[in-house]
Design an enzyme around this catalytic site. Structure first.
Site, short mmCIF file in Angstrom:
data_model
loop_
_atom_site.label_atom_id
_atom_site.label_comp_id
_atom_site.label_asym_id
_atom_site.label_seq_id
_atom_site.Cartn_x
_atom_site.Cartn_y
_atom_site.Cartn_z
N HIS A 1 129.78 98.46 53.01
CA HIS A 1 128.34 98.59 52.76
C HIS A 1 127.62 99.40 53.83
CE1 HIS A 1 128.23 94.76 50.00
NE2 HIS A 1 128.82 95.79 49.44
N ASN B 1 134.85 79.40 53.94
CA ASN B 1 133.38 79.51 53.87
C ASN B 1 132.74 78.17 54.24
OD1 ASN B 1 131.35 81.54 53.08
ND2 ASN B 1 130.70 80.05 51.56
N1 APR Z 1 130.49 79.90 58.63
C1 APR Z 1 131.03 80.24 57.42
N2 APR Z 1 130.29 80.57 56.36
C2 APR Z 1 128.95 80.57 56.51
C3 APR Z 1 128.32 80.23 57.74
C4 APR Z 1 129.16 79.88 58.82
N3 APR Z 1 128.65 79.54 60.02
N4 APR Z 1 126.97 80.31 57.56
C5 APR Z 1 126.78 80.69 56.30
N5 APR Z 1 127.96 80.84 55.65
C6 APR Z 1 128.20 81.24 54.26
C7 APR Z 1 127.14 80.79 53.29
O1 APR Z 1 127.45 79.50 52.81
C8 APR Z 1 127.23 81.85 52.20
O2 APR Z 1 128.17 81.49 51.20
O3 APR Z 1 128.17 82.65 54.23
C9 APR Z 1 127.74 83.09 52.95
C10 APR Z 1 126.70 84.16 53.14
O4 APR Z 1 126.32 84.67 51.90
P1 APR Z 1 125.23 85.84 51.74
O5 APR Z 1 124.06 85.51 52.58
O6 APR Z 1 125.02 86.03 50.29
O7 APR Z 1 125.93 87.10 52.39
P2 APR Z 1 127.02 88.08 51.78
O8 APR Z 1 127.92 87.36 50.83
O9 APR Z 1 127.65 88.79 52.92
O10 APR Z 1 126.12 89.11 50.96
C11 APR Z 1 126.77 90.15 50.28
O11 APR Z 1 124.71 91.15 49.61
O12 APR Z 1 122.54 91.52 50.30
C12 APR Z 1 123.75 92.12 50.03
O13 APR Z 1 124.71 94.08 50.87
C13 APR Z 1 124.32 92.79 51.25
O14 APR Z 1 126.54 92.75 52.19
C14 APR Z 1 125.52 91.94 51.60
C15 APR Z 1 125.92 91.40 50.26
#
Ligand code: APR
Length: 229
Positions: free
Chosen positions: A105, A197
Site C-alpha cells: 500500500h 490477531n
Molecule cells: N496486536 C494484534 N492485533 C491487533 C492489535 C495488537 N496489539 N491491536 C489491534 N489489532 C488488530 C485489530 O483487532 C484489527 O483486526 O489489528 C487489526 C487492525 O485492522 P485495521 O485497523 O482494519 O487495519 P488493516 O487491516 O491493516 O487495514 C487494511 O485498510 O485503511 C486501509 O490501506 C489501509 O492498509 C490499510 C487497510
C-alpha cells in the site's frame, strides 16, 4: 519451509501507531474515505497532504516493537524463503531490520509524482508542493495506495503465495481486498494458513488455525517456534 507473512495495522499498534478500524472507524479523527481516496485528494488536496505530512512526521516518535523485531529475526533464519508483505505505510519493519519486504500500500517515506509517476524517497512534508527531483513538476503526492488504486508488486506477491508452505496474517482486520483474499489464494495453492490477531478477524473462518492476543507477545512466541524447526 517457505513462508509468506502479511501484516496490517495491528502489528504497529503497540508501537503507538493507531489502527484504522478500532476507534469508531476513524483514522486519527478522519473517515478513511476522506483522506484515502483519489477523489478526496482531488477535492481537498491541502487537507490530504497535511494529514499525511502529520503521519510522516509522527514516525519520528515511534519505534519497532517485539513483533517487528521477531519478523526480522525470522528473515535472518529463513533468508529468501520468507517474504514479508505489509499493508502498513509506516517504516517499522525496515527499522527492525526486515529487507525482504513489500509495501503493497505504499510508504509514508516516499513521494509519487503525479506527472511522471516516479517514486522518490521522501521524509519532508509535501504540503508546499516541492518539485519532483526527476521531472521538476510540482505535483508530488503521498506515495500511498488509496482506495480504488492498484496495490504495488501484486505479481511478486501472487508468485510467493503460490509457492508458500505457510501463510501467516498478522494484525489485520481482513476488511480490505486484495490483501484480505491472500489467505484463500495461499490455501488454493496448498499452504497451511495461520491468523495471529488481537481478536478473530473478519476472515477468521478462512484460516486453518488462529491464535489471538497482542502481537508483541504472540508473534515472538510463534517466531521462536519456527526457529526451533
Ligand atoms: N496486536 C494484534 N492485533 C491487533 C492489535 C495488537 N496489539 N491491536 C489491534 N489489532 C488488530 C485489530 O483487532 C484489527 O483486526 O489489528 C487489526 C487492525 O485492522 P485495521 O485497523 O482494519 O487495519 P488493516 O487491516 O491493516 O487495514 C487494511 O485498510 O485503511 C486501509 O490501506 C489501509 O492498509 C490499510 C487497510
Amino acid at each position: 519451509m517457505r513462508i509468506v507473512v502479511l501484516t496490517g495495522a495491528g502489528i504497529s499498534a503497540e508501537s503507538g501507531v493507531p489502527t484504522f478500524r478500532d476507534s469508531d472507524g476513524l483514522w486519527e479523527g478522519h473517515r478513511v474515505e476522506d483522506v484515502a481516496t483519489p477523489e478526496a485528494y482531488e477535492a481537498q488536496p491541502s487537507v490530504v497532504q497535511a494529514f499525511y505530512d502529520a503521519r510522516r512526521s509522527a514516525l519520528a516518535d515511534v519505534v519497532p516493537n517485539p513483533a517487528h523485531h521477531a519478523l526480522a529475526k525470522l528473515e535472518e533464519h529463513l533468508g529468501d524463503d520468507l517474504l514479508l508483505v505489509t499493508q502498513n505505510i509506516d517504516d517499522l519493519h525496515e527499522r527492525a531490520g526486515s529487507t525482504r519486504l513489500v509495501h503493497m500500500h505504499g510508504e509514508l517515506n516516499s513521494a509519487l509524482c503525479a506527472a511522471c509517476r516516479r517514486r522518490t524517497a521522501w521524509v519532508e512534508g509535501l504540503s508546499d508542493y516541492p518539485p519532483c527531483p526527476a521531472c521538476g513538476s510540482c505535483e508530488l503526492r503521498p506515495d500511498v495506495v488509496w482506495f480504488g488504486e492498484i496495490p504495488y508488486r501484486m505479481q511478486e506477491i501472487e508468485d510467493a503465495l503460490a509457492e508458500a508452505d505457510l501463510f501467516v496474517s498478522i494484525g489485520t482486520s481482513g476488511a480490505v481486498y486484495p490483501a484480505a483474499g491472500f489467505v484463500q489464494v495461499a490455501r488454493a495453492y496448498g499452504a497451511h494458513t495461520l491468523e495471529l490477531n488481537l481478536v478473530p478477524s473478519e476472515g477468521r473462518s478462512m484460516f486453518h488455525e488462529a491464535r489471538h492476543g497482542m502481537a508483541g507477545q504472540i508473534v515472538p512466541a510463534w517466531v521462536d517456534e519456527q526457529l526451533l524447526r
